[in-house]
Design a protein around this motif. Sequence first.
Motif, PDB file in Angstrom:
ATOM      1  N   HIS A 172      11.260   8.466  14.758  1.00 43.53           N
ATOM      2  CA  HIS A 172      10.000   7.723  14.643  1.00 43.53           C
ATOM      3  C   HIS A 172      10.120   6.453  13.811  1.00 43.53           C
ATOM      4  O   HIS A 172       9.702   5.374  14.232  1.00 43.53           O
ATOM      5  CB  HIS A 172       8.894   8.614  14.078  1.00 43.53           C
ATOM      6  CG  HIS A 172       7.736   7.833  13.539  1.00 43.53           C
ATOM      7  ND1 HIS A 172       7.052   6.893  14.295  1.00 43.53           N
ATOM      8  CD2 HIS A 172       7.156   7.801  12.317  1.00 43.53           C
ATOM      9  CE1 HIS A 172       6.110   6.340  13.565  1.00 43.53           C
ATOM     10  NE2 HIS A 172       6.157   6.859  12.361  1.00 43.53           N
ATOM     11  N   ASP A 173      10.662   6.557  12.605  1.00 42.47           N
ATOM     12  CA  ASP A 173      10.720   5.394  11.709  1.00 42.47           C
ATOM     13  C   ASP A 173      12.061   4.676  11.746  1.00 42.47           C
ATOM     14  O   ASP A 173      12.304   3.769  10.951  1.00 42.47           O
ATOM     15  CB  ASP A 173      10.410   5.831  10.269  1.00 42.47           C
ATOM     16  CG  ASP A 173       8.918   6.002  10.029  1.00 42.47           C
ATOM     17  OD1 ASP A 173       8.135   5.248  10.613  1.00 42.47           O
ATOM     18  OD2 ASP A 173       8.538   6.912   9.262  1.00 42.47           O
ATOM     19  N   TRP A 174      12.916   5.056  12.664  1.00 41.97           N
ATOM     20  CA  TRP A 174      14.262   4.490  12.742  1.00 41.97           C
ATOM     21  C   TRP A 174      14.243   2.963  12.758  1.00 41.97           C
ATOM     22  O   TRP A 174      15.043   2.300  12.107  1.00 41.97           O
ATOM     23  CB  TRP A 174      14.950   5.018  14.004  1.00 41.97           C
ATOM     24  CG  TRP A 174      16.327   4.516  14.243  1.00 41.97           C
ATOM     25  CD1 TRP A 174      17.495   5.046  13.764  1.00 41.97           C
ATOM     26  CD2 TRP A 174      16.709   3.387  15.038  1.00 41.97           C
ATOM     27  NE1 TRP A 174      18.581   4.327  14.216  1.00 41.97           N
ATOM     28  CE2 TRP A 174      18.121   3.298  15.000  1.00 41.97           C
ATOM     29  CE3 TRP A 174      16.010   2.450  15.790  1.00 41.97           C
ATOM     30  CZ2 TRP A 174      18.838   2.307  15.674  1.00 41.97           C
ATOM     31  CZ3 TRP A 174      16.705   1.455  16.465  1.00 41.97           C
ATOM     32  CH2 TRP A 174      18.109   1.396  16.404  1.00 41.97           C
ATOM     33  N   ALA A 175      13.303   2.378  13.491  1.00 40.24           N
ATOM     34  CA  ALA A 175      13.285   0.916  13.660  1.00 40.24           C
ATOM     35  C   ALA A 175      12.793   0.182  12.420  1.00 40.24           C
ATOM     36  O   ALA A 175      12.802  -1.056  12.402  1.00 40.24           O
ATOM     37  CB  ALA A 175      12.448   0.526  14.873  1.00 40.24           C
ATOM     38  N   LYS A 176      12.394   0.877  11.366  1.00 39.25           N
ATOM     39  CA  LYS A 176      12.097   0.175  10.117  1.00 39.25           C
ATOM     40  C   LYS A 176      13.363  -0.499   9.577  1.00 39.25           C
ATOM     41  O   LYS A 176      13.274  -1.527   8.900  1.00 39.25           O
ATOM     42  CB  LYS A 176      11.507   1.129   9.080  1.00 39.25           C
ATOM     43  CG  LYS A 176      10.058   1.505   9.380  1.00 39.25           C
ATOM     44  CD  LYS A 176       9.478   2.432   8.338  1.00 39.25           C
ATOM     45  CE  LYS A 176       8.004   2.715   8.634  1.00 39.25           C
ATOM     46  NZ  LYS A 176       7.427   3.687   7.683  1.00 39.25           N
TER      47      LYS A 176
END
Length: 340
Positions: A172-176
Amino acid sequence: MIRSFVFAFGIALIGAGSASAQSPRTVAALDDLRAAAQGLTDEHLRQETLSGLQSRPCVRHRTGLTAAGEQAILVTLRAERLLPTPADAAEAERQRETIFPPLARRADCPVLPQAFEVAPGGNSGSHHDWPGGLVDHEGFNLRLALALADLYAAEGGVPVDHDALVGSVLWHDWAKALVLLFDADGNLPPEGPIAGAGAHHVLGLAESMARGLQPRMILTQACAHVAPVGEDRRKVEDWLRAAAIISRTEWTTSVVATRECLISNAADDNWIHAETSVHAADAALARLAPRFGHPDANGADYRIRLRNPALEVLGADRIRTLAETEGDDAVERALRDAGL
């Protein structure tokens, strides 16, 4: 003594491929994420997730994308009303940078512009907004999701889909790590929107789609920001549609509020507690700044040499709890014991 944060911070800025100095908390959190990925039962999901958790993984949804391809995606997103029509050239460029942030280059594939393990978990003033904050955030959300899964499995008598839930938390937050990069003053930029959500949310979905991950997992991932119930279903549909356009894939799976989807949504709510803790920790660190030779608690030197490394080493919850229960002197002792 903890190695100098300045070295770790410099690595994040220049995008070097070597490992940076890390606090024991960050190392432990990253180890936990990789162990969870290793425990996934689906071979393709396991291998792709382990790949994504490497220091400088390939950004698969950008592989082979040309300038003309970028423009075609922007035109389609606007036509589908997933992006507003830009008012001028400056706004058009901001949209392009939001959807196609700069990447580091490798011969076979573009890679993250910073090491995954030094990425923050939120923009400035938000939750986990320090180097290593992303793995902290994901690690807590994973523990929370698994605890909720056990409760709901016991309540309903049917196991929760472990792969869909764990995979969704890890992606979910990988692209941060793609959109949130520290500037030279130790600050983080605001995050642009895509289809009404923070860019990381949709770009993370695009990456999962580009890697061919299971639709059930991707749907669970999409539910992190809102559950597709009532009018909110349209939001989730829009995010998935935008991600499919960006990843140059198709999304045909119906959007429904599965148990895994609802647990994913509840687990991501940790940011509410975490953001409150960051604000309290910031107040304590600002009070202590003069004791560490930083008369200006808003300056770059303060952020780079005290504020950001203090949060990486101790975490916002620990600083907040020490300040509230034992006072500022206890926070100072903990920071000095950590070598700051």
